[in-house]
Design an enzyme around this catalytic site. Structure first.
Site, PDB file in Angstrom:
ATOM      1  N   SER A  96      -3.772   6.634 -13.310  1.00  0.00           N
ATOM      2  CA  SER A  96      -4.374   7.052 -12.053  1.00  0.00           C
ATOM      3  C   SER A  96      -5.626   6.211 -11.773  1.00  0.00           C
ATOM      4  CB  SER A  96      -4.660   8.559 -12.124  1.00  0.00           C
ATOM      5  OG  SER A  96      -5.062   9.069 -10.891  1.00  0.00           O
ATOM      6  N   HIS A 121      -0.271   6.397  -9.378  1.00  0.00           N
ATOM      7  CA  HIS A 121       0.331   7.422  -8.521  1.00  0.00           C
ATOM      8  C   HIS A 121      -0.602   7.681  -7.346  1.00  0.00           C
ATOM      9  CE1 HIS A 121      -1.606  10.990 -10.959  1.00  0.00           C
ATOM     10  NE2 HIS A 121      -2.509  10.210 -10.415  1.00  0.00           N
TER      11      HIS A 121
END
Length: 196
Positions: A96, A121
Site C-alpha cells: 500500500s 491497491h
C-alpha cells in the site's frame, strides 16, 4: 525495546539507540505503519540529513504494511523536495503506502531484498454519519485514488489505465515482477565480501 549500540571513541564509550546510529550512516528506517507520528519522524530525519550534507545520498529502508495516505504523501513529497537522492529498499513487505514510498526513490536507486513482497491497491476508507458526510468522504477517497494512480503511473511508466486496473484489488509482486512493473530498479543480493 529498542536495541542500544555501544561505540568506542577517543573519549570513551558512547551509547546510541540503533536508529540514531543508523541515522549517522544516512540510513532511515520505516518499520511500521505510516502514521502521523512515523511520517513526522521520517520527514524530520530526511530534512536533518539534507541539512547535514545536501550532496550525499540517503537510504530509506521500508518494511511497512502501509497506512495513512496523507502522511505518506508528506514523506513522498519530502523525498521529491530534498536535494540528496534517496535510495529506497524494501526489506520484508512494502504494501500500500509502503509500496508507494518504495517507488518514490530516485530512479535507478529503488531496490528490494530478494524475498520481499510488494503490494499495491487503491486507498481504503470507511465513512459513517449522514449521507452528505459519506459523500464528502467518498469524493475524497476517489480524489486520493486518482492522485496515487497518477503518481504511480509517472514513477513506473505504466499506463494510468493499467495502474487503475491493477490497484482495484490487492496486487502482490515479487521483486523481479516489481522490476518489470517499474516500481523498483534492482534486487539486492548478498553484499560482496572484500578479502584483505
Amino acid at each position: 525495546m529498542i536495541p542500544i549500540v555501544v561505540e568506542e571513541t577517543g573519549r570513551g564509550e558512547r551509547a546510541f539507540d540503533i536508529y540514531s546510529r543508523l541515522l549517522r550512516e544516512r540510513i532511515v528506517f520505516l518499520g511500521e505503519q505510516v502514521t502521523n507520528d512515523s511520517a513526522n519522524r521520517i520527514v524530520a530525519q530526511l530534512l536533518f540529513l539534507e541539512a547535514e550534507d545536501p550532496e550525499k545520498d540517503i537510504f530509506l529502508y521500508i518494511n511497512s504494511p502501509g497506512g495513512s495516505v496523507y502522511d505518506g504523501f508528506g514523506i513522498f513529497d519530502t523525498i521529491q523536495h530534498i536535494k540528496p537522492d534517496v535510495h529506497t529498499v524494501c526489506v520484508g513487505l512494502a504494501a500500500s503506502m509502503g509500496a508507494f514510498l518504495l517507488c518514490a526513490g530516485a530512479k535507478g536507486k529503488r531496490s528490494s531484498l530478494q524475498h520481499s513482497r510488494i503490494m499495491i491497491h487503491q486507498p481504503l476508507g470507511g465513512a459513517r454519519g449522514q449521507a452528505t458526510d459519506i459523500r464528502i468522504q467518498a469524493d475524497e477517497i476517489l480524489f486520493l485514488k486518482q492522485k496515487l494512480n497518477t503518481e504511480l503511473s509517472n514513477r513506473t511508466g505504466q499506463p494510468l489505465s493499467k495502474i487503475a486496473e491493477d490497484t482495484d484489488r490487492d496486487f502482490y509482486m515479487s521483486p523481479s515482477e516489481a522490476i518489470s512493473y517499474g516500481i523498483i530498479d534492482n534486487v539486492l543480493n548478498k553484499k560482496p565480501v572484500s578479502v584483505l
